[in-house]
Design a protein around this motif. Structure first.
Motif, PDB file in Angstrom:
ATOM      1  N   UNK A  54      -4.923   2.839  -6.639  1.00 39.08           N
ATOM      2  CA  UNK A  54      -5.039   2.838  -5.397  1.00 39.08           C
ATOM      3  C   UNK A  54      -4.473   0.997  -5.080  1.00 39.08           C
ATOM      4  N   UNK A  55      -3.656   1.111  -3.898  1.00 38.16           N
ATOM      5  CA  UNK A  55      -3.460  -0.280  -3.463  1.00 38.16           C
ATOM      6  C   UNK A  55      -3.615  -0.439  -2.042  1.00 38.16           C
ATOM      7  N   UNK A  56      -4.143  -1.474  -1.811  1.00 38.93           N
ATOM      8  CA  UNK A  56      -4.491  -1.876  -0.373  1.00 38.93           C
ATOM      9  C   UNK A  56      -4.630  -3.448  -0.359  1.00 38.93           C
ATOM     10  N   UNK A  57      -4.516  -3.671   0.884  1.00 39.35           N
ATOM     11  CA  UNK A  57      -4.722  -5.137   1.388  1.00 39.35           C
ATOM     12  C   UNK A  57      -6.209  -5.677   1.134  1.00 39.35           C
ATOM     13  N   UNK A  58      -6.429  -6.954   0.840  1.00 32.33           N
ATOM     14  CA  UNK A  58      -7.949  -7.393   0.498  1.00 32.33           C
ATOM     15  C   UNK A  58      -8.484  -7.156   1.910  1.00 32.33           C
ATOM     16  N   UNK A  59      -8.015  -7.128   3.166  1.00 30.47           N
ATOM     17  CA  UNK A  59      -8.876  -6.989   4.306  1.00 30.47           C
ATOM     18  C   UNK A  59      -9.022  -5.346   4.285  1.00 30.47           C
ATOM     19  N   UNK A  60      -8.389  -4.584   3.795  1.00 28.07           N
ATOM     20  CA  UNK A  60      -8.736  -3.042   3.995  1.00 28.07           C
ATOM     21  C   UNK A  60      -9.568  -2.760   2.951  1.00 28.07           C
ATOM     22  N   UNK A  61      -9.682  -3.533   1.729  1.00 29.41           N
ATOM     23  CA  UNK A  61     -10.657  -2.894   0.752  1.00 29.41           C
ATOM     24  C   UNK A  61     -12.202  -2.704   1.223  1.00 29.41           C
ATOM     25  N   UNK A  62     -12.883  -3.558   2.097  1.00 27.95           N
ATOM     26  CA  UNK A  62     -14.337  -2.929   2.319  1.00 27.95           C
ATOM     27  C   UNK A  62     -14.256  -1.458   2.915  1.00 27.95           C
ATOM     28  N   UNK A  63     -13.355  -1.429   3.639  1.00 29.82           N
ATOM     29  CA  UNK A  63     -13.654   0.031   4.231  1.00 29.82           C
ATOM     30  C   UNK A  63     -13.294   1.262   3.202  1.00 29.82           C
ATOM     31  N   UNK A 122       1.019  -1.958   7.773  1.00 33.85           N
ATOM     32  CA  UNK A 122       1.467  -0.895   8.413  1.00 33.85           C
ATOM     33  C   UNK A 122       0.854   0.455   7.993  1.00 33.85           C
ATOM     34  N   UNK A 123       0.404   0.575   6.930  1.00 32.44           N
ATOM     35  CA  UNK A 123      -0.468   1.760   6.327  1.00 32.44           C
ATOM     36  C   UNK A 123      -1.650   1.081   5.484  1.00 32.44           C
ATOM     37  N   UNK A 124      -2.930   1.629   5.651  1.00 29.70           N
ATOM     38  CA  UNK A 124      -3.951   1.209   4.921  1.00 29.70           C
ATOM     39  C   UNK A 124      -3.905   1.277   3.348  1.00 29.70           C
ATOM     40  N   UNK A 125      -3.519   2.194   2.769  1.00 25.80           N
ATOM     41  CA  UNK A 125      -3.331   2.129   1.199  1.00 25.80           C
ATOM     42  C   UNK A 125      -2.333   3.267   0.896  1.00 25.80           C
ATOM     43  N   UNK A 126      -2.210   3.240  -0.524  1.00 25.33           N
ATOM     44  CA  UNK A 126      -1.291   4.180  -1.200  1.00 25.33           C
ATOM     45  C   UNK A 126      -1.722   4.346  -2.552  1.00 25.33           C
ATOM     46  N   UNK A 127      -1.089   5.299  -3.089  1.00 22.13           N
ATOM     47  CA  UNK A 127      -1.387   5.806  -4.587  1.00 22.13           C
ATOM     48  C   UNK A 127      -0.139   5.104  -5.297  1.00 22.13           C
ATOM     49  N   UNK A 128      -0.333   4.347  -6.401  1.00 19.22           N
ATOM     50  CA  UNK A 128       0.929   3.866  -7.379  1.00 19.22           C
ATOM     51  C   UNK A 128       0.886   4.457  -8.674  1.00 19.22           C
ATOM     52  N   UNK A 129       1.672   4.617  -9.153  1.00 23.62           N
ATOM     53  CA  UNK A 129       2.031   4.821 -10.790  1.00 23.62           C
ATOM     54  C   UNK A 129       1.745   3.436 -11.293  1.00 23.62           C
ATOM     55  N   UNK A 130       0.799   3.289 -12.456  1.00 23.75           N
ATOM     56  CA  UNK A 130       0.529   1.998 -12.603  1.00 23.75           C
ATOM     57  C   UNK A 130       1.557   1.198 -13.514  1.00 23.75           C
ATOM     58  N   UNK A 131       2.570   1.927 -14.013  1.00 23.68           N
ATOM     59  CA  UNK A 131       3.634   1.306 -14.666  1.00 23.68           C
ATOM     60  C   UNK A 131       4.508   0.659 -13.462  1.00 23.68           C
ATOM     61  N   UNK A 132       4.874   1.290 -12.411  1.00 24.74           N
ATOM     62  CA  UNK A 132       5.608   0.681 -11.334  1.00 24.74           C
ATOM     63  C   UNK A 132       4.672  -0.587 -10.971  1.00 24.74           C
ATOM     64  N   UNK A 191       2.021 -10.109  -3.400  1.00 27.89           N
ATOM     65  CA  UNK A 191       0.799 -10.766  -3.763  1.00 27.89           C
ATOM     66  C   UNK A 191      -0.471 -10.871  -3.044  1.00 27.89           C
ATOM     67  N   UNK A 192      -0.422 -10.287  -2.105  1.00 26.95           N
ATOM     68  CA  UNK A 192      -1.649  -9.948  -1.173  1.00 26.95           C
ATOM     69  C   UNK A 192      -2.382  -8.646  -1.333  1.00 26.95           C
ATOM     70  N   UNK A 193      -1.646  -7.752  -2.299  1.00 24.56           N
ATOM     71  CA  UNK A 193      -2.284  -6.411  -2.543  1.00 24.56           C
ATOM     72  C   UNK A 193      -3.327  -6.377  -3.605  1.00 24.56           C
ATOM     73  N   UNK A 194      -4.265  -5.437  -3.631  1.00 27.31           N
ATOM     74  CA  UNK A 194      -5.211  -5.552  -4.557  1.00 27.31           C
ATOM     75  C   UNK A 194      -5.271  -3.903  -5.220  1.00 27.31           C
ATOM     76  N   UNK A 195      -5.673  -3.892  -6.234  1.00 21.00           N
ATOM     77  CA  UNK A 195      -5.774  -2.376  -6.817  1.00 21.00           C
ATOM     78  C   UNK A 195      -7.351  -1.970  -6.777  1.00 21.00           C
ATOM     79  N   UNK A 196      -7.457  -0.641  -6.887  1.00 18.26           N
ATOM     80  CA  UNK A 196      -8.698  -0.326  -6.840  1.00 18.26           C
ATOM     81  C   UNK A 196      -8.851   1.170  -7.499  1.00 18.26           C
ATOM     82  N   UNK A 197      -9.910   1.442  -8.306  1.00 15.52           N
ATOM     83  CA  UNK A 197      -9.821   2.536  -9.241  1.00 15.52           C
ATOM     84  C   UNK A 197     -11.128   3.324  -8.701  1.00 15.52           C
ATOM     85  N   UNK A 198     -11.000   4.436  -8.286  1.00 14.08           N
ATOM     86  CA  UNK A 198     -11.951   5.772  -8.237  1.00 14.08           C
ATOM     87  C   UNK A 198     -12.258   6.304  -9.496  1.00 14.08           C
ATOM     88  N   UNK A 199     -13.711   6.878  -9.539  1.00 17.72           N
ATOM     89  CA  UNK A 199     -13.987   7.298 -10.933  1.00 17.72           C
ATOM     90  C   UNK A 199     -13.370   8.814 -10.973  1.00 17.72           C
TER      91      UNK A 199
END
Length: 247
Positions: A111-120, A179-189, A201-209
């Motif tokens: 999951x990719x999102x901006x740091x500002x969106x990660x808390x939500x 413009x959107x809160x998050x997306x799902x990305x292929x890790x290799x991409x 550079x402003x994007x952060x990744x997050x992993x759900x179990x």
């Protein structure tokens, strides 16, 4: 045996041998880092693996780059002596082509999102919970499969799903711009693009179990490709996997 009959038989045998020796045309789509152009050369770890597999299987092949839509149009039209690499196995595709053994397994989507969106996003204990939040927007590349399980989850999501006709890099830029809160990305991409685009550079990744497991990628071939050829390809894939080269 008459001279004409002998000549006809020789011509028939020669034609059959020429047909048997005709190389299979193997199409790949431009999808870095799997298979792509760089400095005028065809590159990519999955393209190189496919080349090794066809060589090990002793199946003559010519590798060509084609747009995704043209590849599937060729399968739909019954193009013969035709294969393509790096696709997920989906029911609608099984009607058009035959599948090899899997020759690569993706890691789960990230999951990719901006740091500002990660808390939500982190406020949700699971991916299933996040998908149930109607106040969060999910960006999706339209016309692309994320795999059967993720496709079904996205279709049933309460998120505001924003479908775009952009490549993954373009959608990443939309997320980075808020413009959107998050997306799902292929890790290799993601790992490939983040090193080449400072705007991400402003994007952060997050992993759900509970993110669905990564999918297998296959070599698809037209229905006329013989069982002997498919068998040789499958034996080459099995041998490569046994050596630890199938991931």
């Amino acid at each position: 045996m008459g001279t004409r009959l002998v000549v006809a038989l020789l011509c028939w045998l020669a034609a059959g041998q020429a047909l048997a020796a005709e190389p299979i045309r193997v199409a790949w789509r431009d999808k870095a880092p799997y298979h792509y152009w760089e400095n005028g050369r065809a590159q990519g770890f999955l393209l190189q693996r496919a080349r090794r597999l066809f060589a090990a299987a002793e199946v003559p092949a010519v590798f060509v780059e084609r747009p995704s839509k043209r590849i599937w149009r060729d399968f739909q039209r019954g193009k013969q002596g035709f294969c393509s690499i790096g696709w997920y196995r989906l029911p609608e595709r099984e009607r058009l082509a035959q599948f090899s053994l899997p020759f690569h397994v993706d890691p789960p989507h990230t999951l990719l999102a901006r740091a500002e969106t990660l808390p939500a996003i982190r406020a949700h204990a699971s991916f299933a919970s996040l998908l149930g939040d109607p106040d969060i927007s999910l960006g999706v590349v339209d016309g692309v499969s994320y795999g059967p399980e993720l496709d079904a989850l996205i279709a049933g999501s309460a998120n505001r799903v924003v479908r775009v006709t952009l490549p993954p890099a373009g959608l990443m830029q939309m997320v980075a711009a808020g413009r959107v809160d998050y997306m799902l990305a292929d890790q290799a991409d993601w790992q490939y693009l983040r090193r080449r685009d400072d705007g991400l550079s402003g994007l952060a990744e997050y992993h759900f179990h509970d993110m669905p497991p990564g999918l297998e990628r296959y070599i698809l071939c037209s229905k006329d490709v013989s069982t002997q050829v498919m068998g040789r390809l499958n034996r080459a894939i099995a041998a490569l996997s046994a050596q630890g080269g199938g991931q």
